[in-house]
Design a protein around this motif. Structure first.
Motif, short mmCIF file in Angstrom:
data_model
loop_
_atom_site.label_atom_id
_atom_site.label_comp_id
_atom_site.label_asym_id
_atom_site.label_seq_id
_atom_site.Cartn_x
_atom_site.Cartn_y
_atom_site.Cartn_z
N GLY A 296 0.81 -1.22 0.00
CA GLY A 296 0.00 0.00 0.00
C GLY A 296 0.84 1.27 0.00
N PRO A 297 1.70 1.46 1.02
CA PRO A 297 2.56 2.65 1.01
C PRO A 297 3.50 2.68 -0.20
N LYS A 298 3.95 1.50 -0.66
CA LYS A 298 4.85 1.45 -1.82
C LYS A 298 4.13 1.89 -3.09
N PHE A 299 2.87 1.45 -3.25
CA PHE A 299 2.07 1.91 -4.40
C PHE A 299 1.99 3.44 -4.41
N VAL A 368 -6.56 -14.27 -7.25
CA VAL A 368 -5.86 -14.11 -8.53
C VAL A 368 -5.88 -12.67 -9.02
N SER A 369 -6.73 -11.83 -8.43
CA SER A 369 -6.80 -10.42 -8.82
C SER A 369 -5.69 -9.59 -8.19
N GLY A 370 -5.01 -10.14 -7.19
CA GLY A 370 -3.95 -9.39 -6.53
C GLY A 370 -4.48 -8.24 -5.70
N SER A 371 -3.65 -7.21 -5.51
CA SER A 371 -4.03 -6.05 -4.69
C SER A 371 -4.72 -5.00 -5.56
N SER A 372 -5.71 -5.42 -6.32
CA SER A 372 -6.33 -4.52 -7.31
C SER A 372 -7.05 -3.35 -6.66
N GLY A 373 -7.81 -3.61 -5.59
CA GLY A 373 -8.54 -2.53 -4.93
C GLY A 373 -7.61 -1.52 -4.29
N LEU A 374 -6.57 -2.01 -3.63
CA LEU A 374 -5.59 -1.12 -3.00
C LEU A 374 -4.87 -0.29 -4.06
N PHE A 375 -4.57 -0.91 -5.20
CA PHE A 375 -3.93 -0.20 -6.32
C PHE A 375 -4.79 0.98 -6.75
N MET A 376 -6.09 0.77 -6.87
CA MET A 376 -6.99 1.85 -7.28
C MET A 376 -6.99 2.99 -6.28
N ILE A 384 -13.66 5.96 -9.26
CA ILE A 384 -14.19 4.93 -10.15
C ILE A 384 -14.23 3.58 -9.43
N PHE A 385 -13.26 3.35 -8.56
CA PHE A 385 -13.26 2.11 -7.78
C PHE A 385 -14.48 2.03 -6.88
N SER A 386 -14.84 3.16 -6.28
CA SER A 386 -16.01 3.17 -5.41
C SER A 386 -17.29 2.85 -6.19
N ILE A 387 -17.33 3.24 -7.47
CA ILE A 387 -18.49 2.93 -8.31
C ILE A 387 -18.59 1.42 -8.53
N PHE A 388 -17.44 0.79 -8.86
CA PHE A 388 -17.44 -0.65 -9.09
C PHE A 388 -17.88 -1.42 -7.83
N VAL A 389 -17.29 -1.04 -6.70
CA VAL A 389 -17.59 -1.75 -5.46
C VAL A 389 -19.03 -1.48 -5.02
N SER A 390 -19.50 -0.26 -5.25
CA SER A 390 -20.88 0.07 -4.91
C SER A 390 -21.86 -0.78 -5.70
N PHE A 391 -21.58 -0.94 -6.98
CA PHE A 391 -22.43 -1.78 -7.82
C PHE A 391 -22.49 -3.20 -7.27
N ALA A 392 -21.33 -3.75 -6.93
CA ALA A 392 -21.29 -5.12 -6.40
C ALA A 392 -21.98 -5.22 -5.05
N ALA A 393 -21.79 -4.20 -4.19
CA ALA A 393 -22.39 -4.23 -2.86
C ALA A 393 -23.90 -4.14 -2.91
N ILE A 394 -24.42 -3.25 -3.75
CA ILE A 394 -25.87 -3.12 -3.90
C ILE A 394 -26.46 -4.42 -4.44
N ALA A 395 -25.74 -5.02 -5.40
CA ALA A 395 -26.18 -6.31 -5.93
C ALA A 395 -26.19 -7.37 -4.85
N ASN A 396 -25.19 -7.32 -3.96
CA ASN A 396 -25.11 -8.30 -2.87
C ASN A 396 -26.30 -8.17 -1.92
N VAL A 397 -26.63 -6.93 -1.56
CA VAL A 397 -27.77 -6.71 -0.67
C VAL A 397 -29.06 -7.22 -1.31
N ILE A 398 -29.25 -6.88 -2.59
CA ILE A 398 -30.47 -7.32 -3.29
C ILE A 398 -30.53 -8.84 -3.36
N LEU A 399 -29.40 -9.46 -3.73
CA LEU A 399 -29.37 -10.92 -3.83
C LEU A 399 -29.61 -11.58 -2.47
#
Length: 456
Positions: A296-299, A368-376, A384-399
């Motif tokens: 994280g700090p290195k990124f 296999v995705s690595g530290s993708s979220g931390l990279f963002m 933009i990362f918050s948009i992706f995660v928000s979409f997945a989270a809202i889908a999770n709640v609905i599901l």
């Protein structure tokens, strides 16, 4: 062939550009291992001696506490991970210290506000939302410990930003060490069903108190009167942090919301079964967290210095390390999960195995995705990362609301796996489109790649 693979791995992980991160990750890994072992021991004791119903209550309390910490920290824990190395590199330790102090007082104010709200609405939450009046007492207890628990998260990330990895590893383990010691000691003296919850809350609170004193002590021994200072106002800090708050909140909804929604629809025993499946599937998480503790700090450092090639080198090496250390654990859980649940936790917990399989699938994609979220977050792509995660989270709640009433804990597992996989895949696609590079790693035989090229 085995020798060549071994030689390649050694060359990868002990490359001078990655060796510091690799060694630091070992320290963080050690802290995560200790934390995980103590957490598992606590769960085993509660499952064996207090029962699945108390384990379910502990799971609901812990998930509720984590949600409240996310809301009260306001994303400052992640922004500190980015801002502290940035201010040390560009300005001074004093400048970084000022940023930490601003974040600390923001968290104190917000956590006090939430504590008052939870204290006076504990009965409503227990009876109206969960339909479990016995939870009233536990939500009141959460409100008492919330301030110190929230400060613990901010302090731990500040230590991580300072790259004091040994102390970060200790702080990772401290809540679960304190939890287990208190659980055993108090159980031998009193054996009340409320003890596991109080032990959990006290463990996190202990880390918070230690963390605040340690960070202030560390900074005060590194600041100088003639240091260059770049002040970060509260508004500016929140401008950086709030998108990260959204991301953390969405992370929570992906990882933990299943437990809370299960608490609405099923009894405490079933929540207890599912909580164990979540903990077992999450065993790979401590490896990811250990690697992230260093990268994280290195990124942030490499991105702010404009060294993009080095940045992706570190990202890919981190992904390799994550893959080769997490995959064996996931394989063991797939083929030995039933035995582990039965032998360690009891026959009744075998019912959680199908949910465990679904959760393991989601963790594999995460691995296999690595530290993708931390990279963002560390490279200015937090919005933009918050948009992706928000979409997945809202889908999770609905599901969860769709699947849990019909399939119980299996529905929660399916929902979590789908949503954890989806945001990782979206992030990998975005990074590749923007940088023509990737943070992920999946070893594919060269013969397979050549076949694809030949067909094209």
């Amino acid at each position: 062939m085995l020798f060549s693979v071994k030689k390649r791995l050694i060359n990868d992980f002990f490359d001078r550009r990655f060796s510091k991160i690799f060694i630091g990750s070992i320290w963080a890994f050690g802290g995560q291992v200790i934390s995980t072992i103590f957490a598992m021991l606590s769960s085993i004791i509660i499952a064996r001696f207090y029962g699945a119903d108390v384990l379910g209550i502990v799971a609901i309390v812990q998930s509720s506490l984590m949600l409240l910490i996310v809301l009260t920290v306001l994303g400052t824990n992640t922004s500190l991970l980015r801002l502290i190395p940035e201010h040390i590199t560009k300005f001074s330790f004093t400048s970084a210290y000022k940023v930490f102090c601003t974040a600390q007082w923001v968290v104190v104010f917000s956590s006090l506000l939430f504590s008052v709200i939870i204290f006076f609405s504990a009965e409503i939450i227990a009876e109206t939302i969960f339909s479990k009046p016995n939870l009233h007492f536990y939500f009141t207890a959460i409100s008492v410990f919330l301030v110190t628990c929230s400060l613990g998260q901010v302090s731990m990330q500040a230590v991580r930003g300072l790259q004091l990895i040994k102390f970060f590893a200790f702080m990772q383990a401290l809540p679960q060490i304190g939890n287990l010691i208190l659980l055993i000691s108090l159980s031998l003296l009193f054996f009340y069903p409320t003890i596991p919850v109080f032990s959990l809350l006290a463990g996190y609170s202990l880390m918070g108190i230690f963390g605040v004193f340690f960070v202030h002590y560390t900074f005060k021994h590194r600041v100088h009167n003639d240091d260059v200072i770049q002040l970060v106002t509260t508004c500016k800090l929140l401008g950086i942090s709030l998108p990260m708050l959204l991301t953390h909140a969405m992370y929570f909804f992906i990882a933990q919301i299943g437990i809370l929604i299960l608490g609405i629809y099923v009894n405490e025993e079933e929540v207890g079964y599912y909580s164990i499946a979540v903990k077992l599937a999450g065993l790979t998480g401590f490896i990811l967290n250990a690697v992230n503790a260093m990268v994280g700090p290195k990124f942030s450092e490499l991105f702010n210095s404009g060294n993009i090639n080095e940045l992706f080198f570190v990202a890919r090496q981190s992904a390799k390390l994550i893959f080769f250390t997490t995959t064996p654990i996931l394989i063991i859980l797939i083929f030995g999960g039933q035995f582990i649940l039965k032998f360690i936790f009891g026959n009744a917990f075998v019912t959680a195995y199908p949910a465990l399989v679904f959760l393991v699938f989601g963790q594999f994609v995460n691995s296999v995705s690595g530290s993708s979220g931390l990279f963002m977050n560390m490279t200015g792509n937090q919005n933009i990362f918050s948009i992706f995660v928000s979409f997945a989270a809202i889908a999770n709640v609905i599901l969860c609301f769709i699947l849990i009433p019909h399939f119980g804990i299996y529905g929660a597992g399916i929902s979590s796996a789908i949503c954890l996989s989806s945001w990782n895949i979206m992030v990998l696609i975005y990074i590749y489109i923007k940088y023509q590079n990737t943070t992920g790693y999946l070893p594919i035989p060269s013969s397979f790649i050549n076949q694809i090229r030949f067909r094209r």
